[in-house]
Design a protein around this motif. Structure first.
Motif, PDB file in Angstrom:
ATOM      1  N   LEU A  87       0.826  -1.212   0.000  1.00 35.18           N
ATOM      2  CA  LEU A  87       0.000   0.000   0.000  1.00 35.18           C
ATOM      3  C   LEU A  87       0.857   1.258   0.000  1.00 35.18           C
ATOM      4  N   PHE A  88       2.086   1.158   0.505  1.00 32.24           N
ATOM      5  CA  PHE A  88       2.943   2.333   0.646  1.00 32.24           C
ATOM      6  C   PHE A  88       4.028   2.403  -0.439  1.00 32.24           C
ATOM      7  N   GLU A  89       3.952   1.546  -1.422  1.00 26.93           N
ATOM      8  CA  GLU A  89       4.938   1.572  -2.505  1.00 26.93           C
ATOM      9  C   GLU A  89       4.734   2.806  -3.375  1.00 26.93           C
ATOM     10  N   ILE A 103      -4.644   5.585   1.170  1.00 24.65           N
ATOM     11  CA  ILE A 103      -4.113   5.135   2.452  1.00 24.65           C
ATOM     12  C   ILE A 103      -5.090   5.466   3.577  1.00 24.65           C
ATOM     13  N   ALA A 104      -5.672   6.652   3.524  1.00 29.53           N
ATOM     14  CA  ALA A 104      -6.623   7.060   4.559  1.00 29.53           C
ATOM     15  C   ALA A 104      -7.813   6.113   4.614  1.00 29.53           C
ATOM     16  N   GLU A 151       8.326   6.632   5.104  1.00 25.30           N
ATOM     17  CA  GLU A 151       9.168   6.453   3.914  1.00 25.30           C
ATOM     18  C   GLU A 151       8.493   7.048   2.685  1.00 25.30           C
ATOM     19  N   LEU A 152       7.177   6.885   2.601  1.00 19.23           N
ATOM     20  CA  LEU A 152       6.445   7.490   1.488  1.00 19.23           C
ATOM     21  C   LEU A 152       6.570   9.014   1.547  1.00 19.23           C
ATOM     22  N   LEU A 153       6.412   9.587   2.737  1.00 15.91           N
ATOM     23  CA  LEU A 153       6.549  11.033   2.889  1.00 15.91           C
ATOM     24  C   LEU A 153       7.964  11.488   2.524  1.00 15.91           C
ATOM     25  N   ARG A 154       8.952  10.698   2.917  1.00 14.58           N
ATOM     26  CA  ARG A 154      10.344  11.049   2.642  1.00 14.58           C
ATOM     27  C   ARG A 154      10.578  11.138   1.130  1.00 14.58           C
ATOM     28  N   ARG A 155       9.964  10.236   0.392  1.00 15.62           N
ATOM     29  CA  ARG A 155      10.100  10.280  -1.071  1.00 15.62           C
ATOM     30  C   ARG A 155       9.455  11.542  -1.628  1.00 15.62           C
ATOM     31  N   ARG A 156       8.296  11.912  -1.067  1.00 25.46           N
ATOM     32  CA  ARG A 156       7.600  13.101  -1.558  1.00 25.46           C
ATOM     33  C   ARG A 156       8.394  14.379  -1.257  1.00 25.46           C
ATOM     34  N   VAL A 157       9.042  14.383  -0.119  1.00 19.81           N
ATOM     35  CA  VAL A 157       9.882  15.530   0.232  1.00 19.81           C
ATOM     36  C   VAL A 157      11.040  15.640  -0.749  1.00 19.81           C
ATOM     37  N   SER A 158      11.678  14.511  -1.047  1.00 17.00           N
ATOM     38  CA  SER A 158      12.830  14.532  -1.963  1.00 17.00           C
ATOM     39  C   SER A 158      12.419  14.931  -3.375  1.00 17.00           C
ATOM     40  N   MET A 159      11.151  14.728  -3.721  1.00 18.64           N
ATOM     41  CA  MET A 159      10.647  15.101  -5.045  1.00 18.64           C
ATOM     42  C   MET A 159      10.124  16.532  -5.074  1.00 18.64           C
ATOM     43  N   GLY A 214       2.045  20.512   2.234  1.00 13.20           N
ATOM     44  CA  GLY A 214       2.161  20.523   0.785  1.00 13.20           C
ATOM     45  C   GLY A 214       2.886  21.750   0.278  1.00 13.20           C
ATOM     46  N   VAL A 215       3.692  21.569  -0.762  1.00 11.25           N
ATOM     47  CA  VAL A 215       4.354  22.692  -1.411  1.00 11.25           C
ATOM     48  C   VAL A 215       3.367  23.308  -2.385  1.00 11.25           C
ATOM     49  N   ARG A 216       3.186  24.608  -2.315  1.00 14.81           N
ATOM     50  CA  ARG A 216       2.185  25.283  -3.137  1.00 14.81           C
ATOM     51  C   ARG A 216       2.355  24.919  -4.618  1.00 14.81           C
ATOM     52  N   GLY A 217       1.264  24.481  -5.226  1.00 15.99           N
ATOM     53  CA  GLY A 217       1.287  24.156  -6.643  1.00 15.99           C
ATOM     54  C   GLY A 217       1.700  22.731  -6.942  1.00 15.99           C
ATOM     55  N   THR A 218       2.102  21.965  -5.905  1.00 17.34           N
ATOM     56  CA  THR A 218       2.557  20.606  -6.172  1.00 17.34           C
ATOM     57  C   THR A 218       1.750  19.569  -5.407  1.00 17.34           C
ATOM     58  N   SER A 219       0.811  19.967  -4.561  1.00 15.05           N
ATOM     59  CA  SER A 219       0.116  19.012  -3.686  1.00 15.05           C
ATOM     60  C   SER A 219      -0.719  18.019  -4.450  1.00 15.05           C
ATOM     61  N   ALA A 220      -1.052  18.282  -5.716  1.00 11.28           N
ATOM     62  CA  ALA A 220      -1.886  17.346  -6.484  1.00 11.28           C
ATOM     63  C   ALA A 220      -1.072  16.576  -7.499  1.00 11.28           C
ATOM     64  N   ARG A 221       0.240  16.752  -7.522  1.00 14.25           N
ATOM     65  CA  ARG A 221       1.082  16.036  -8.481  1.00 14.25           C
ATOM     66  C   ARG A 221       1.140  14.547  -8.180  1.00 14.25           C
ATOM     67  N   GLY A 222       1.819  13.828  -9.082  1.00 13.29           N
ATOM     68  CA  GLY A 222       1.945  12.390  -8.900  1.00 13.29           C
ATOM     69  C   GLY A 222       2.691  12.031  -7.645  1.00 13.29           C
ATOM     70  N   ALA A 223       2.290  10.878  -7.035  1.00 10.13           N
ATOM     71  CA  ALA A 223       2.918  10.400  -5.819  1.00 10.13           C
ATOM     72  C   ALA A 223       3.802   9.242  -6.118  1.00 10.13           C
TER      73      ALA A 223
END
Length: 223
Positions: A87-89, A103-104, A151-159, A214-223
């Protein structure tokens, strides 16, 4: 002199008992989950679990050590079934908000199930105050889920999709917010799961999380 036909070869012995052991372990976990849910922790004995699983009490002890470990193993198995690691991949093709909603929904479906509500009530009983069971449960269930989500959040931060200084804390906040008042009402027995209300609660929680991190303008981008 005519040669006698070769004797039939004996049937090949079955492989060592690992599959059988796995079946017994699964049966024990299923019996334990059912009995703990209906009778509580103190009201359930290892003898009852063994009888319900169709195995000896010695087999139960050999698989899980004691009742506390069995309860923790049951919680871990339940969490892994309802919230598998897959689920977290990463799924970059799915928008971030939709990913968080997936996830929610899975998380709230798990914690609002009769088994999970009963387990939560067991952990809140006075008998558990001086027991190692709550800590064992925490490590087997919630801690695993929060670590995977972190770990999923960490990937989103790095992106560049999220801005989070304390990722473990943000992971904890996400699941705490998801539980919220609806889960408390379920545990207290003064509420019930309603699909429309639940969906609104989950959507509001995800939107709040994205407004915070969320970073403005990016919160709806691909995960």
């Amino acid at each position: 002199m005519a040669r006698l036909p070769a004797p039939d070869k004996p049937a090949k012995a079955a492989a060592p008992g690992r599959p059988k052991d796995l079946e017994k372990g699964a049966a024990i976990l299923e019996a334990a989950k059912r009995l703990f849910t209906t009778q509580g922790f103190d009201g359930t004995s290892m003898d009852q679990i063994a009888a319900a699983a169709g195995v000896s009490k010695l087999t139960v002890y050999s698989h899980f050590g004691d009742k506390e470990n069995l309860f923790a193993a049951g919680a871990k198995a339940f969490c892994e079934q309802k919230l598998p690691t897959t689920l977290f991949e990463p799924h970059p093709e799915i928008p971030l908000r939709e990913r968080l909603m997936q996830i929610a929904r899975a998380f709230f479906t798990m914690i609002s199930s009769p088994e999970a509500v009963a387990g939560h009530r067991i952990l809140c009983t006075p008998q558990m105050a001086d027991s190692p069971v709550p800590q064992m449960f925490w490590e087997a269930g919630p801690q695993r889920v929060q670590a995977a989500f972190a770990e999923l959040l960490r990937r989103r931060v790095s992106m560049g999709e999220l801005a989070i200084d304390d990722i473990p804390r943000a992971s904890s906040q996400f699941f705490t917010l998801l539980k919220g008042e609806p889960h408390a009402q379920l545990v207290f027995g003064c509420g019930h799961a309603c699909n429309a209300d639940t969906e609104a609660h989950l959507a509001a929680t995800v939107d709040l999380f994205l407004r915070a991190y969320g970073v403005r303008g990016t919160s709806a981008r691909g995960a």
